[in-house]
Design a protein around this motif. Structure first.
Motif, short mmCIF file in Angstrom:
data_model
loop_
_atom_site.label_atom_id
_atom_site.label_comp_id
_atom_site.label_asym_id
_atom_site.label_seq_id
_atom_site.Cartn_x
_atom_site.Cartn_y
_atom_site.Cartn_z
N LEU A 49 0.83 -1.20 0.00
CA LEU A 49 0.00 0.00 0.00
C LEU A 49 0.87 1.26 0.00
N GLU A 50 1.92 1.25 0.81
CA GLU A 50 2.84 2.39 0.85
C GLU A 50 3.48 2.63 -0.51
N GLY A 54 2.09 5.74 -2.38
CA GLY A 54 3.06 6.80 -2.10
C GLY A 54 2.90 7.48 -0.75
N PHE A 55 2.48 6.75 0.26
CA PHE A 55 2.42 7.31 1.61
C PHE A 55 3.18 6.41 2.56
N ASP A 60 2.12 3.32 14.95
CA ASP A 60 0.98 3.61 15.83
C ASP A 60 -0.33 3.84 15.07
N GLU A 61 -0.27 3.83 13.75
CA GLU A 61 -1.48 4.00 12.94
C GLU A 61 -2.18 2.67 12.65
N VAL A 77 -6.85 3.96 3.65
CA VAL A 77 -6.07 4.43 2.50
C VAL A 77 -6.56 5.81 2.06
N GLU A 78 -7.86 6.01 2.00
CA GLU A 78 -8.41 7.32 1.62
C GLU A 78 -7.95 8.40 2.59
N GLY A 79 -7.95 8.07 3.88
CA GLY A 79 -7.49 9.03 4.89
C GLY A 79 -6.02 9.39 4.72
N LYS A 80 -5.20 8.40 4.39
CA LYS A 80 -3.76 8.65 4.18
C LYS A 80 -3.56 9.52 2.94
N LEU A 81 -4.33 9.29 1.91
CA LEU A 81 -4.19 10.06 0.68
C LEU A 81 -4.68 11.49 0.84
N ALA A 82 -5.63 11.69 1.74
CA ALA A 82 -6.18 13.03 1.96
C ALA A 82 -5.29 13.87 2.89
#
Length: 83
Positions: A49-50, A54-55, A60-61, A77-82
């Motif tokens: 996923l990383e 690209g995140f 701790d997440e 994933v949506e939260g990480k991209l936002a």
């Protein structure tokens, strides 16, 4: 980019589900319901996923709630991209 479809594709690839994800919905349970999703697979899934999105994911997440269902994983994933 269809995030749900991308996440399903990654799940299929990492867990070697041979297309079983075609029947998955956002409510489909993951952790504890799919034998292929063990601790090593979780690590491979996070790494993939990383790389693909690209995140970076901090230790701790991650908890079991992220992998509860397809929907919770897509939401993560949506939260990480936002961010």
């Amino acid at each position: 980019m269809d995030i749900k479809q991308s996440v399903l594709s990654i799940l299929d690839e990492i867990l070697s589900l041979k297309g079983r994800v075609a029947g998955f919905t956002l409510e489909t349970p993951l952790l504890g319901a799919i034998p292929e999703l063990d601790s090593m697979a979780v690590v491979a899934l996070i790494t993939t996923l990383e790389e693909r999105f690209g995140f970076m994911v901090d230790d701790d997440e991650i908890d079991g709630a992220v992998f509860a269902t397809v929907g919770t994983l897509v939401g993560f994933v949506e939260g990480k991209l936002a961010a």
